[in-house]
Design an enzyme around this catalytic site. Structure first.
Site, PDB file in Angstrom:
ATOM      1  N   ASP A 149       0.823  -1.207   0.000  1.00  0.00           N
ATOM      2  CA  ASP A 149       0.000   0.000   0.000  1.00  0.00           C
ATOM      3  C   ASP A 149       0.861   1.263   0.000  1.00  0.00           C
ATOM      4  O   ASP A 149       1.980   1.261   0.507  1.00  0.00           O
ATOM      5  CB  ASP A 149      -0.918  -0.017   1.236  1.00  0.00           C
ATOM      6  CG  ASP A 149      -2.098   0.932   1.099  1.00  0.00           C
ATOM      7  OD1 ASP A 149      -2.330   1.451  -0.010  1.00  0.00           O
ATOM      8  OD2 ASP A 149      -2.789   1.158   2.107  1.00  0.00           O
ATOM      9  N   ASN A 177     -11.037  -2.506  -5.232  1.00  0.00           N
ATOM     10  CA  ASN A 177     -10.276  -1.611  -6.111  1.00  0.00           C
ATOM     11  C   ASN A 177     -10.947  -1.394  -7.473  1.00  0.00           C
ATOM     12  O   ASN A 177     -10.631  -0.439  -8.181  1.00  0.00           O
ATOM     13  CB  ASN A 177      -8.837  -2.112  -6.323  1.00  0.00           C
ATOM     14  CG  ASN A 177      -7.949  -1.958  -5.092  1.00  0.00           C
ATOM     15  OD1 ASN A 177      -7.054  -2.778  -4.856  1.00  0.00           O
ATOM     16  ND2 ASN A 177      -8.164  -0.915  -4.302  1.00  0.00           N
ATOM     17  N   GLU A 195       1.376 -13.161  12.554  1.00  0.00           N
ATOM     18  CA  GLU A 195       1.958 -12.003  13.231  1.00  0.00           C
ATOM     19  C   GLU A 195       1.789 -10.815  12.287  1.00  0.00           C
ATOM     20  O   GLU A 195       2.081 -10.920  11.077  1.00  0.00           O
ATOM     21  CB  GLU A 195       3.454 -12.239  13.505  1.00  0.00           C
ATOM     22  CG  GLU A 195       3.725 -13.375  14.479  1.00  0.00           C
ATOM     23  CD  GLU A 195       3.135 -13.136  15.868  1.00  0.00           C
ATOM     24  OE1 GLU A 195       3.069 -11.963  16.295  1.00  0.00           O
ATOM     25  OE2 GLU A 195       2.747 -14.123  16.520  1.00  0.00           O
TER      26      GLU A 195
HETATM   27  C1  IPE Z   1      -5.529  -2.712  -0.180  1.00  0.00           C
HETATM   28  O1  IPE Z   1      -5.155  -1.397  -0.365  1.00  0.00           O
HETATM   29  C2  IPE Z   1      -5.504  -3.451  -1.481  1.00  0.00           C
HETATM   30  C3  IPE Z   1      -4.191  -3.621  -2.095  1.00  0.00           C
HETATM   31  C4  IPE Z   1      -3.052  -3.298  -1.576  1.00  0.00           C
HETATM   32  C5  IPE Z   1      -4.207  -4.249  -3.381  1.00  0.00           C
HETATM   33  P1  IPE Z   1      -6.231  -0.223  -0.512  1.00  0.00           P
HETATM   34  O2  IPE Z   1      -5.456   1.026  -0.623  1.00  0.00           O
HETATM   35  O3  IPE Z   1      -7.175  -0.536  -1.586  1.00  0.00           O
HETATM   36  O4  IPE Z   1      -6.984  -0.337   0.890  1.00  0.00           O
HETATM   37  P2  IPE Z   1      -7.926   0.709   1.647  1.00  0.00           P
HETATM   38  O5  IPE Z   1      -8.990   1.112   0.685  1.00  0.00           O
HETATM   39  O6  IPE Z   1      -7.078   1.882   2.024  1.00  0.00           O
HETATM   40  O7  IPE Z   1      -8.421  -0.024   2.832  1.00  0.00           O
HETATM   41  C1  IPE Z   2      -1.544   0.282  -3.373  1.00  0.00           C
HETATM   42  O1  IPE Z   2      -1.352   1.659  -3.403  1.00  0.00           O
HETATM   43  C2  IPE Z   2      -1.820  -0.295  -4.743  1.00  0.00           C
HETATM   44  C3  IPE Z   2      -3.211  -0.735  -4.951  1.00  0.00           C
HETATM   45  C4  IPE Z   2      -4.166  -0.711  -4.072  1.00  0.00           C
HETATM   46  C5  IPE Z   2      -3.525  -1.264  -6.262  1.00  0.00           C
HETATM   47  P1  IPE Z   2      -2.559   2.676  -3.389  1.00  0.00           P
HETATM   48  O2  IPE Z   2      -2.930   2.978  -4.796  1.00  0.00           O
HETATM   49  O3  IPE Z   2      -3.658   2.195  -2.528  1.00  0.00           O
HETATM   50  O4  IPE Z   2      -1.863   3.947  -2.733  1.00  0.00           O
HETATM   51  P2  IPE Z   2      -2.497   4.972  -1.702  1.00  0.00           P
HETATM   52  O5  IPE Z   2      -3.082   4.177  -0.572  1.00  0.00           O
HETATM   53  O6  IPE Z   2      -3.536   5.742  -2.451  1.00  0.00           O
HETATM   54  O7  IPE Z   2      -1.352   5.809  -1.266  1.00  0.00           O
HETATM   55 MG    MG Z   3      -4.087   2.432  -0.563  1.00  0.00          MG
END
Ligand code: IPE
Ligand code: IPE
Ligand code: MG
Length: 244
Positions: free
Chosen positions: A19, A67, A206
């Protein structure tokens, strides 16, 4: 430091919620897509480092069922990136003897992604050093719903009786049927939540949260997480005395 890792007590299964790509890009005044692109470097480094260390299973959360609700342009970018990464990384997988696996509602992926994914899975099928599982269009609740449906069909058709439903029956009906439970779950970017990832499989994992944004995640950060994991006492409900 790698030397501080006890190779006799490695987690058998590491899962990562990758993330922070968007925030990484925003901080630099770049498009979110550039964040995702840079995230692929961290994927390569993490995959190679895990294989080198002797981790048997690595599962990466790459795209959740939720997503799909992102702007179409971002979803399209992510799907394109997936195809190009699969094409590019097949060599990394072969060189490192890594088998590719995928979990999730794979039929909902664009045809191109589905096809490329299955090609790489087929080509790496015989590899034995590590199983790399990509969670794509993955949602844990959806996985559990599909398991319940399959099991109830089998009960209806007298293939199994309801009295015999136990943990192993449930395990066999999950997308992760061939994987052991998760030992170590890592989430980057400072968020401390699970976001519908492997709810059943992390029952005794964990949890390790780091503020590092995914595109900044290096092998050193991975080592830190494993060293932290190895300092913990996994009691599984028992007392500390019982373990020693
Ligand atoms: C979780 O990340 C999904 C992936 C890393 C693929 P998100 O960025 O989508 O999660 P939320 O929406 O912040 O919970
Ligand atoms: C994780 O990064 C990748 C996916 C969820 C596909 P994000 O796109 O969620 O990045 P943030 O959370 O907006 O920074
Ligand atoms: Mg994210």
């Amino acid at each position: 430091m790698k030397e501080n890792i006890n190779t006799d007590r490695l987690p058998k299964h590491i899962a990562i919620i990758m993330d922070g790509n968007g925030r990484w890009a925003k901080q630099k005044g770049l498009l979110r897509a550039i964040g995702h692109e840079n995230g692929t470097k961290s994927v390569r480094e993490t995959v190679e480092s895990c294989a080198e260390l002797g981790i048997e299973n690595l599962t990466l959360y790459a795209f959740s069922t939720e997503n799909w609700n992102r702007p179409k342009l971002e979803v399209d970018t992510l799907m394109k990136l997936l195809v190009s990464s699969l094409k590019k990384e097949i060599k990394t997988l072969q060189d490192n003897n890594i088998k590719l696996n995928a979990i999730g509602n794979l039929t909902s992926l664009p045809k191109k992604v589905f096809k490329e994914l299955h090609e790489v899975i087929a080509k790496t099928e015989k590899n034995t050093r590590m199983t790399l599982t990509l969670a794509l269009s993955y949602g844990s609740r959806e996985e559990l719903i599909s398991a319940v449906k399959e099991i109830s069909d089998k009960v209806k058709n007298n293939i199994i009786s309801s009295e015999n439903i136990d943990e192993s029956v449930i395990n066999k009906h999950l997308y992760t049927q061939n994987l052991p439970d998760v030992d170590l779950l890592i989430r980057t970017s400072g968020e401390q939540r699970i976001s519908n990832f492997l709810l059943w499989q992390i029952a005794y994992a964990e949890l390790y949260f780091t503020d590092v944004l995914w595109p900044d995640f290096t092998r050193q950060h991975l080592y830190d997480a494993i060293i932290d994991y190895q300092k913990r006492e996994r009691r599984f409900g028992k007392t500390s005395e019982q373990l020693s």
